[in-house]
Write a protein that holds these residues in place. Sequence first.
Motif, PDB file in Angstrom:
ATOM      1  N   ALA A  72      57.880  33.693  41.983  1.00 40.56           N
ATOM      2  CA  ALA A  72      59.062  34.308  41.359  1.00 40.56           C
ATOM      3  C   ALA A  72      59.513  35.543  42.121  1.00 40.56           C
ATOM      4  N   LEU A  73      58.615  36.138  42.883  1.00 42.58           N
ATOM      5  CA  LEU A  73      58.953  37.335  43.648  1.00 42.58           C
ATOM      6  C   LEU A  73      59.936  37.047  44.769  1.00 42.58           C
ATOM      7  N   ILE A 131      49.667  40.323  49.801  1.00 45.15           N
ATOM      8  CA  ILE A 131      50.972  40.126  49.154  1.00 45.15           C
ATOM      9  C   ILE A 131      52.065  40.797  49.981  1.00 45.15           C
ATOM     10  N   ALA A 132      51.789  41.975  50.514  1.00 46.42           N
ATOM     11  CA  ALA A 132      52.772  42.663  51.356  1.00 46.42           C
ATOM     12  C   ALA A 132      53.096  41.833  52.596  1.00 46.42           C
ATOM     13  N   ALA A 133      52.092  41.160  53.161  1.00 43.56           N
ATOM     14  CA  ALA A 133      52.327  40.309  54.335  1.00 43.56           C
ATOM     15  C   ALA A 133      53.071  39.030  53.957  1.00 43.56           C
ATOM     16  N   PHE A 134      52.881  38.567  52.733  1.00 44.39           N
ATOM     17  CA  PHE A 134      53.468  37.318  52.256  1.00 44.39           C
ATOM     18  C   PHE A 134      54.938  37.462  51.908  1.00 44.39           C
ATOM     19  N   ILE A 180      62.143  41.013  42.755  1.00 43.71           N
ATOM     20  CA  ILE A 180      62.504  41.093  41.341  1.00 43.71           C
ATOM     21  C   ILE A 180      61.375  41.759  40.563  1.00 43.71           C
ATOM     22  N   ILE A 181      60.163  41.431  40.931  1.00 42.02           N
ATOM     23  CA  ILE A 181      58.975  42.003  40.294  1.00 42.02           C
ATOM     24  C   ILE A 181      58.304  42.912  41.326  1.00 42.02           C
ATOM     25  N   PRO A 182      57.977  44.152  40.972  1.00 47.09           N
ATOM     26  CA  PRO A 182      57.331  45.054  41.932  1.00 47.09           C
ATOM     27  C   PRO A 182      56.022  44.469  42.471  1.00 47.09           C
ATOM     28  N   GLN A 183      55.734  44.767  43.725  1.00 50.15           N
ATOM     29  CA  GLN A 183      54.518  44.253  44.352  1.00 50.15           C
ATOM     30  C   GLN A 183      53.258  44.690  43.617  1.00 50.15           C
ATOM     31  N   GLU A 184      53.267  45.888  43.038  1.00 49.60           N
ATOM     32  CA  GLU A 184      52.081  46.345  42.310  1.00 49.60           C
ATOM     33  C   GLU A 184      51.813  45.465  41.087  1.00 49.60           C
ATOM     34  N   VAL A 185      52.867  45.022  40.428  1.00 47.20           N
ATOM     35  CA  VAL A 185      52.712  44.125  39.279  1.00 47.20           C
ATOM     36  C   VAL A 185      52.161  42.785  39.759  1.00 47.20           C
ATOM     37  N   ALA A 186      52.696  42.284  40.876  1.00 44.41           N
ATOM     38  CA  ALA A 186      52.210  41.021  41.435  1.00 44.41           C
ATOM     39  C   ALA A 186      50.738  41.131  41.831  1.00 44.41           C
ATOM     40  N   THR A 187      50.368  42.264  42.399  1.00 42.26           N
ATOM     41  CA  THR A 187      48.969  42.472  42.804  1.00 42.26           C
ATOM     42  C   THR A 187      48.051  42.446  41.590  1.00 42.26           C
ATOM     43  N   GLU A 188      48.443  43.148  40.537  1.00 44.73           N
ATOM     44  CA  GLU A 188      47.639  43.147  39.306  1.00 44.73           C
ATOM     45  C   GLU A 188      47.519  41.735  38.737  1.00 44.73           C
ATOM     46  N   PHE A 189      48.619  41.007  38.767  1.00 40.81           N
ATOM     47  CA  PHE A 189      48.621  39.634  38.273  1.00 40.81           C
ATOM     48  C   PHE A 189      47.633  38.770  39.059  1.00 40.81           C
TER      49      PHE A 189
END
Length: 195
Positions: free
Chosen positions: A192-193, A134-137, A145-154
Amino acid sequence: MTAKKEDRRVQRTRGMLFEALMDLIVEKGYDAITIQDIIDRANIGRSTFYSHFLDKEQLLLENVDQLREFLKEQRVIPSSQGEPGEYRFGFSLAMIQHVQSHKLIFRAVAGKQSGVLVIYHIKRMLTEIAREEIAAFLPSSTPPIIPQEVATEFVVNTFWSIVTWWMEQSRPYSAKEIDQMFHKLALSGISALEN
């Protein structure tokens, strides 16, 4: 004795211990397994076990680490410069195929109280891999808008839910079809990120 011969012996012993652990997880569940069960199944001595591992959790963790390395070897992190919809999580198909080839073990731990620790370590490993992808993406120039940690959990929980559902079904979806379903759901969520 040559180092090569010793390395083979160490690898063989560790392999026997891992096989014993996996067989016992299917039969008894992780929590019920004792060191005595493992060494009896592997047909090795207690001192030999402890010369390799502190406990059964360390044996489990070493094998989760091997799975992590395997998944990292299988993936290629795509460039974020590609066309929309081109992005693919590199770990997903290899992990789905791994689960498929270890179906009995997966069914013995998924959703079972005795498998909580096993699933915890696997999901933690997947979280580390997904976080890197996700960090590379995501572009690093603008705050998301949404923290990367939330995206990772999702992403990890979406992946795990789909794989768990798949293993519980008798419908004949292929690993590739499950991977495509995962990507459609996960990528629509994390797109959405970028906004």
